[in-house]
Design a protein around this motif. Structure first.
Motif, PDB file in Angstrom:
ATOM      1  N   GLY A  96      39.547  22.961  -8.562  1.00  0.00           N
ATOM      2  CA  GLY A  96      40.087  23.823  -9.599  1.00  0.00           C
ATOM      3  C   GLY A  96      40.003  25.306  -9.280  1.00  0.00           C
ATOM      4  O   GLY A  96      39.635  25.725  -8.185  1.00  0.00           O
ATOM      5  N   TYR A  97      40.370  26.108 -10.288  1.00  0.00           N
ATOM      6  CA  TYR A  97      40.310  27.565 -10.194  1.00  0.00           C
ATOM      7  C   TYR A  97      39.536  28.050 -11.414  1.00  0.00           C
ATOM      8  O   TYR A  97      39.815  27.629 -12.542  1.00  0.00           O
ATOM      9  CB  TYR A  97      41.716  28.166 -10.171  1.00  0.00           C
ATOM     10  CG  TYR A  97      41.744  29.623  -9.776  1.00  0.00           C
ATOM     11  CD1 TYR A  97      41.852  29.998  -8.437  1.00  0.00           C
ATOM     12  CD2 TYR A  97      41.652  30.627 -10.740  1.00  0.00           C
ATOM     13  CE1 TYR A  97      41.873  31.336  -8.066  1.00  0.00           C
ATOM     14  CE2 TYR A  97      41.682  31.963 -10.376  1.00  0.00           C
ATOM     15  CZ  TYR A  97      41.781  32.309  -9.033  1.00  0.00           C
ATOM     16  OH  TYR A  97      41.788  33.635  -8.668  1.00  0.00           O
ATOM     17  N   GLU A  98      38.575  28.940 -11.213  1.00  0.00           N
ATOM     18  CA  GLU A  98      37.626  29.288 -12.255  1.00  0.00           C
ATOM     19  C   GLU A  98      37.781  30.740 -12.693  1.00  0.00           C
ATOM     20  O   GLU A  98      37.936  31.649 -11.872  1.00  0.00           O
ATOM     21  CB  GLU A  98      36.199  29.056 -11.736  1.00  0.00           C
ATOM     22  CG  GLU A  98      35.137  29.007 -12.793  1.00  0.00           C
ATOM     23  CD  GLU A  98      33.907  28.245 -12.317  1.00  0.00           C
ATOM     24  OE1 GLU A  98      33.160  27.751 -13.176  1.00  0.00           O
ATOM     25  OE2 GLU A  98      33.693  28.143 -11.096  1.00  0.00           O
ATOM     26  N   VAL A  99      37.737  30.962 -14.009  1.00  0.00           N
ATOM     27  CA  VAL A  99      37.763  32.300 -14.590  1.00  0.00           C
ATOM     28  C   VAL A  99      36.605  32.380 -15.579  1.00  0.00           C
ATOM     29  O   VAL A  99      36.459  31.502 -16.436  1.00  0.00           O
ATOM     30  CB  VAL A  99      39.087  32.577 -15.333  1.00  0.00           C
ATOM     31  CG1 VAL A  99      39.096  33.991 -15.893  1.00  0.00           C
ATOM     32  CG2 VAL A  99      40.287  32.349 -14.420  1.00  0.00           C
ATOM     33  N   GLY A 100      35.771  33.397 -15.441  1.00  0.00           N
ATOM     34  CA  GLY A 100      34.612  33.505 -16.315  1.00  0.00           C
ATOM     35  C   GLY A 100      34.425  34.909 -16.847  1.00  0.00           C
ATOM     36  O   GLY A 100      34.734  35.892 -16.169  1.00  0.00           O
ATOM     37  N   ASP A 129      31.953  41.890 -18.228  1.00  0.00           N
ATOM     38  CA  ASP A 129      32.506  41.709 -16.886  1.00  0.00           C
ATOM     39  C   ASP A 129      33.170  40.335 -16.778  1.00  0.00           C
ATOM     40  O   ASP A 129      32.741  39.366 -17.417  1.00  0.00           O
ATOM     41  CB  ASP A 129      31.418  41.816 -15.820  1.00  0.00           C
ATOM     42  CG  ASP A 129      30.824  43.215 -15.718  1.00  0.00           C
ATOM     43  OD1 ASP A 129      31.432  44.161 -16.252  1.00  0.00           O
ATOM     44  OD2 ASP A 129      29.753  43.360 -15.099  1.00  0.00           O
ATOM     45  N   ALA A 130      34.203  40.253 -15.963  1.00  0.00           N
ATOM     46  CA  ALA A 130      34.921  38.997 -15.751  1.00  0.00           C
ATOM     47  C   ALA A 130      35.152  38.786 -14.268  1.00  0.00           C
ATOM     48  O   ALA A 130      35.188  39.745 -13.488  1.00  0.00           O
ATOM     49  CB  ALA A 130      36.250  38.997 -16.507  1.00  0.00           C
ATOM     50  N   ILE A 131      35.305  37.534 -13.874  1.00  0.00           N
ATOM     51  CA  ILE A 131      35.513  37.194 -12.467  1.00  0.00           C
ATOM     52  C   ILE A 131      36.402  35.965 -12.379  1.00  0.00           C
ATOM     53  O   ILE A 131      36.438  35.136 -13.302  1.00  0.00           O
ATOM     54  CB  ILE A 131      34.154  36.930 -11.760  1.00  0.00           C
ATOM     55  CG1 ILE A 131      34.324  36.882 -10.244  1.00  0.00           C
ATOM     56  CG2 ILE A 131      33.489  35.666 -12.298  1.00  0.00           C
ATOM     57  CD1 ILE A 131      33.007  36.874  -9.484  1.00  0.00           C
ATOM     58  N   SER A 132      37.135  35.835 -11.294  1.00  0.00           N
ATOM     59  CA  SER A 132      37.919  34.627 -11.039  1.00  0.00           C
ATOM     60  C   SER A 132      37.872  34.326  -9.551  1.00  0.00           C
ATOM     61  O   SER A 132      37.785  35.241  -8.724  1.00  0.00           O
ATOM     62  CB  SER A 132      39.373  34.798 -11.505  1.00  0.00           C
ATOM     63  OG  SER A 132      40.027  35.817 -10.772  1.00  0.00           O
ATOM     64  N   TYR A 133      37.907  33.041  -9.211  1.00  0.00           N
ATOM     65  CA  TYR A 133      37.859  32.620  -7.810  1.00  0.00           C
ATOM     66  C   TYR A 133      38.237  31.152  -7.711  1.00  0.00           C
ATOM     67  O   TYR A 133      38.081  30.379  -8.672  1.00  0.00           O
ATOM     68  CB  TYR A 133      36.457  32.838  -7.222  1.00  0.00           C
ATOM     69  CG  TYR A 133      35.328  32.269  -8.052  1.00  0.00           C
ATOM     70  CD1 TYR A 133      34.918  30.941  -7.908  1.00  0.00           C
ATOM     71  CD2 TYR A 133      34.678  33.053  -8.996  1.00  0.00           C
ATOM     72  CE1 TYR A 133      33.890  30.415  -8.666  1.00  0.00           C
ATOM     73  CE2 TYR A 133      33.651  32.535  -9.762  1.00  0.00           C
ATOM     74  CZ  TYR A 133      33.261  31.225  -9.600  1.00  0.00           C
ATOM     75  OH  TYR A 133      32.248  30.707 -10.372  1.00  0.00           O
TER      76      TYR A 133
END
Length: 238
Positions: free
Chosen positions: A183-187, A209-213
């Motif tokens: 999958g692809y994760e966004v937090g 703060d947010a991140i995706s990977y």
């Protein structure tokens, strides 16, 4: 294990409410203010009781797919005894182990939280929305005290949306190891401080703060702070 360098720049993500042009739509019925709404609320399913462990759900999902405990254990690279202990609630899986199990079973992560996640949900009103009241989704406490709570109301094919709480000193995967999954994760971090280790660097996320990977990138989530780290996660499956 040498610590990866710290990424110094953190991007603060601020939610901006988009205001549409034109006249306001006609107000719809208030589910809480009308007798019909009271009846709808009364007919909503009661909050599911948190299971003693995620094990019962894992067993049900495995059996529904005609998979033996030995076959699941072989896919995961663990012993059949370990699968049995997880399913009987003797041992709680870590975050990374639970994700590996749901990937192996071909189900979304939220399917391990409660039975409603893999069951069609009838819309709660004529507008076609699906409603989940506060308290209707239980917290699931995993190994080391990390807890998950599904935020998706009803079923959402191809998407996992959940809240995680990492108490101080807890980790998604062992002491030093990195893990990857599908999958692809966004937090987005809601409160506290959450650290994510990648192979070449370390990122510290604070509230806002947010991140995706891509989940295929080896990573490890842990809380090195003094208070609980609360984050909302969206995992999109191909």
């Amino acid at each position: 294990m040498p610590q990866p360098p710290l990424a110094e720049d953190a991007v603060e993500i601020r939610a901006v409410a988009a205001v549409g042009a034109g006249s306001d739509p006609a107000p719809g019925p208030d589910l809480d203010a009308t007798p019909e709404g009271d009846r709808a609320a009364a007919s909503e399913p009661s909050a599911p009781e948190p299971s003693a462990s995620v094990g019962a759900r894992i067993r049900d999902l495995r059996q529904a797919r005609g998979l033996s405990a030995r076959a699941l254990a072989k896919t995961l690279g663990i012993s059949p005894s370990a699968v049995s202990q997880i399913e009987r609630g003797v041992m709680q899986p870590s975050v990374s182990r639970l994700i590996a199990i749901t990937d192996a079973l071909g189900v979304p992560l939220v399917a391990a939280f409660d039975p409603a996640s893999d069951r069609p949900v009838e819309p709660a009103g004529p507008s076609g929305f699906t409603l989940q009241r506060s308290g209707q989704s239980p917290d699931i406490v995993l190994d080391s005290g990390v807890s998950f709570r599904r935020l998706t109301p009803g079923s959402a094919p191809g998407v996992d949306y959940f809240e995680s709480v990492y108490p101080p000193g807890t980790s998604a995967h062992g002491a030093d190891g990195l893990f990857h999954h599908e999958g692809y994760e966004v937090g987005t971090v809601v409160s506290g401080e959450l650290t994510i280790d990648f192979e070449a660097e370390r990122v510290i996320l604070r509230a806002g703060d947010a991140i995706s990977y891509p989940c295929s990138v080896p990573h490890r989530l842990h809380n090195t702070g003094a208070v609980d780290a609360v984050a909302h996660w969206l995992i999109v499956h191909a």
